[in-house]
Scaffold this active site. Sequence first.
Site, PDB file in Angstrom:
ATOM      1  CB  CYS A  91      -9.323  -3.798 -11.716  1.00 12.71           C
ATOM      2  SG  CYS A  91      -8.952  -2.583 -12.956  1.00 12.71           S
ATOM      3  CB  CYS A 111      -0.902  -0.011   1.227  1.00 17.21           C
ATOM      4  SG  CYS A 111      -1.939   1.462   1.394  1.00 17.21           S
ATOM      5  CB  CYS A 113      -5.148  -0.649   2.385  1.00 20.55           C
ATOM      6  SG  CYS A 113      -3.921  -1.111   3.624  1.00 20.55           S
TER       7      CYS A 113
END
Length: 148
Positions: free
Chosen positions: A135, A62, A111
């Site tokens: 995606c 992330c 996340c």
Amino acid sequence: MFKSKHEGPGDAPAGTYQVEKSEEQWREELSPAEYQVLRQAGTERAFVGEYTDTETVGVYRCKACDAELFRSETKFHSGCGWPSFYAPLAEDRVQYIEDNTLGMKRVEVRCSNCGSHLGHVFDDGYGTPTGQRYCINSIAMTLEPAQA
């Protein structure tokens, strides 16, 4: 499993995520383009992201909190214009939110460590082990190459 409506990550109740910062802090730490995608659930343009076509072996993290999200072994070329994966590193690494914006019914992927928007998951990953296509916006991640 899904919330009833799409909300930006900044709308989550306090104490929801391990990494929590004020929107002011996020604005200071992220570039305007990163903030627009990660914190306002935006989308980068198709076929321009850094990781769309990369073949580098490693772990995708992330961009906002550095949590490990995806492994290159699950990345595949879907032709959609964004990096595609058929599974997260582990199910507890991502959060799924029902997204009914733009007149479409989709599933947003965030996340689970900081609540940042990553992209969407679709059940059209035909030929993959899971049948799913995550995606994910390149700008929402950093790639940590595997050690040789």
